[in-house]
Write a protein that holds these residues in place. Sequence first.
Motif, PDB file in Angstrom:
ATOM      1  N   SER A   1       1.622   5.316  -1.157  1.00  0.00           N
ATOM      2  CA  SER A   1       0.737   6.388  -1.517  1.00  0.00           C
ATOM      3  C   SER A   1       1.617   7.766  -1.673  1.00  0.00           C
ATOM      4  O   SER A   1       2.800   7.766  -1.237  1.00  0.00           O
ATOM      5  CB  SER A   1      -0.206   6.651  -0.315  1.00  0.00           C
TER       6      SER A   1
ATOM      7  N   GLY B   1      -2.419  13.818  -6.199  1.00  0.00           N
ATOM      8  CA  GLY B   1      -1.919  12.754  -5.140  1.00  0.00           C
ATOM      9  C   GLY B   1      -2.224  11.252  -5.877  1.00  0.00           C
ATOM     10  O   GLY B   1      -2.811  11.387  -6.883  1.00  0.00           O
ATOM     11  N   TYR B   2      -1.528  10.519  -5.316  1.00  0.00           N
ATOM     12  CA  TYR B   2      -2.007   9.173  -5.683  1.00  0.00           C
ATOM     13  C   TYR B   2      -1.912   7.876  -4.629  1.00  0.00           C
ATOM     14  O   TYR B   2      -0.687   8.162  -4.025  1.00  0.00           O
ATOM     15  CB  TYR B   2      -1.253   8.778  -7.062  1.00  0.00           C
ATOM     16  N   ASP B   3      -3.126   7.220  -4.275  1.00  0.00           N
ATOM     17  CA  ASP B   3      -2.947   6.323  -3.292  1.00  0.00           C
ATOM     18  C   ASP B   3      -3.083   4.904  -3.377  1.00  0.00           C
ATOM     19  O   ASP B   3      -3.486   4.195  -2.754  1.00  0.00           O
ATOM     20  CB  ASP B   3      -3.932   6.690  -2.057  1.00  0.00           C
ATOM     21  N   ASP B   4      -2.744   4.532  -4.951  1.00  0.00           N
ATOM     22  CA  ASP B   4      -2.857   3.104  -5.283  1.00  0.00           C
ATOM     23  C   ASP B   4      -1.844   2.706  -6.033  1.00  0.00           C
ATOM     24  O   ASP B   4      -1.720   2.072  -7.089  1.00  0.00           O
ATOM     25  CB  ASP B   4      -4.007   2.980  -6.064  1.00  0.00           C
TER      26      ASP B   4
ATOM     27  N   LYS C   1       1.148  11.868  -1.448  1.00  0.00           N
ATOM     28  CA  LYS C   1       0.177  13.043  -1.400  1.00  0.00           C
ATOM     29  C   LYS C   1       0.947  14.254  -0.918  1.00  0.00           C
ATOM     30  O   LYS C   1       2.152  14.374  -0.886  1.00  0.00           O
ATOM     31  CB  LYS C   1      -0.584  12.583  -0.106  1.00  0.00           C
TER      32      LYS C   1
ATOM     33  N   ASP D   1       5.100   8.465   7.043  1.00  0.00           N
ATOM     34  CA  ASP D   1       5.046   9.709   6.274  1.00  0.00           C
ATOM     35  C   ASP D   1       6.373  10.032   6.167  1.00  0.00           C
ATOM     36  O   ASP D   1       7.329  10.655   7.311  1.00  0.00           O
ATOM     37  CB  ASP D   1       3.915  10.799   6.656  1.00  0.00           C
TER      38      ASP D   1
ATOM     39  N   THR E   1       5.569  10.862   0.788  1.00  0.00           N
ATOM     40  CA  THR E   1       5.207   9.261   0.386  1.00  0.00           C
ATOM     41  C   THR E   1       5.129   8.444   1.871  1.00  0.00           C
ATOM     42  O   THR E   1       5.507   8.703   2.632  1.00  0.00           O
ATOM     43  CB  THR E   1       6.274   8.831  -0.350  1.00  0.00           C
ATOM     44  N   ARG E   2       4.304   7.176   1.693  1.00  0.00           N
ATOM     45  CA  ARG E   2       3.954   6.275   2.674  1.00  0.00           C
ATOM     46  C   ARG E   2       4.036   5.026   1.924  1.00  0.00           C
ATOM     47  O   ARG E   2       3.361   4.897   0.878  1.00  0.00           O
ATOM     48  CB  ARG E   2       2.873   6.765   3.429  1.00  0.00           C
TER      49      ARG E   2
ATOM     50  N   ASP F   1       1.031  -1.250   0.034  1.00  0.00           N
ATOM     51  CA  ASP F   1       0.056  -0.074  -0.064  1.00  0.00           C
ATOM     52  C   ASP F   1       0.893   1.306  -0.185  1.00  0.00           C
ATOM     53  O   ASP F   1       1.480   1.604   0.945  1.00  0.00           O
ATOM     54  CB  ASP F   1      -0.903   0.106   1.270  1.00  0.00           C
TER      55      ASP F   1
END
Length: 415
Positions: A82, A101-104, A84, A386, A400-401, A80
């Motif tokens: 991401s 942003g993008y989380d996928d 942001k 993060d 990022t994470r 997972d």
Amino acid sequence: MNKTRILKRSLLAVAVAATTSQAHAAGFQLNAQSATGIGRAFAGDAVIADNASSMARNPATMALFDKTSLSLGFEAIITDISVKDAQGFSQDAGGYVPLPGYDDVGGTSIAPNIHLIVPVNDKFAWGVNAYSNFGTSTDFSGSDYWNNSAFGGETDILSMNIGLSGSYRLNEQWSFGAGLDIIYGKGTIRRGAQELNLPPAVQLVNIQDADGWGVGFNVGTVYELNENNRFGLSYRYSPEIEAEDDHGQKLTLPLPDMAEFSGYHRINETAFAVHYSVQWIGWSAFDKIDFENLDPTRSLAGIPDGTYSKPYEWQDGWHFAIGGTWYLNDKVTLRTGYMHDTSAQDEITSISVPDSDRNWISAGATYHFSDDSNMDFGITYLIGSDEAVSEEGGAVLATTRADAILVGLQYSHSF
């Protein structure tokens, strides 16, 4: 420097130089040797020797087996990742402008493993195995901006370590082992060239199904105080891998050496044991990546001589793990573990490599069908943090994470 128009050479360096993104350990290291290890955060894995997969962490543990032993299984890696709070510097705007942003970014990968240990007599044993130490998969195709940018695109890297090892028991206390590693690597790296104020236009790099081979080795020792207390120490040399695709594009990827110390202590013949590991990973070897013979029909990076080297300057990493095992009865064994894993990145950071310190929370179990046959299950929740990232001197900023869930299943049999 004009930050609005990011130079193509710099884009190639930042976006492609880290050919892999964080999978589930610092840098792009995999811990995919066994489901048993997943269930205890790999605490004590260089000495416990509860199945044949131990040879992947320390070849000297083969001396602890008195029967031919086979282990085979797989690990599912669910990431997972991401991005942001992204923003890019625009000279026209006189400052930073928001970026999507993008989380996928992450996905699910499967890493199989197999290990076989064959004792020859009470002194010698040999073994063969196949598993992966390095690899990852990330894909920004769900985002119009990041899919076509130099900071996103697609990265799909896999490796396979094929090992042949031998061990020798010197006496009741000391055992030694050594092995040869044949490492196969394969990968796809695709990066666009979208700039801050322009639509997708050109492709910076498009390396597809590049593959190559390297040769490494590993050595180790085990010291047994008695059957309930022992220590293990191992060292693994990892080579550089040179990979080439069908169009003659090449990249040279340096891999880190690793050293591990482990201990195992079963307390006073009780049903409980404690075990621990400290592992050093020589990520400072990852100082740069070399690219050669970039095909101008597939890569519009504007590099005249077709070669490029990008410093990356990672730092050495560490794993600190502790775990416990409960031998409930003849049928069921339970285990748990915790690991702290330090980041490989130092001053240079990247959106395509969302690295950070990580904490592992692990649990697992073994069901014994008989004295010679069992099934292992392990699960780990890997918690990242993060991290503020700056690309190309602040041209692009983001947070990022990267978190992950690891699930492993493994069958072991003794003959």
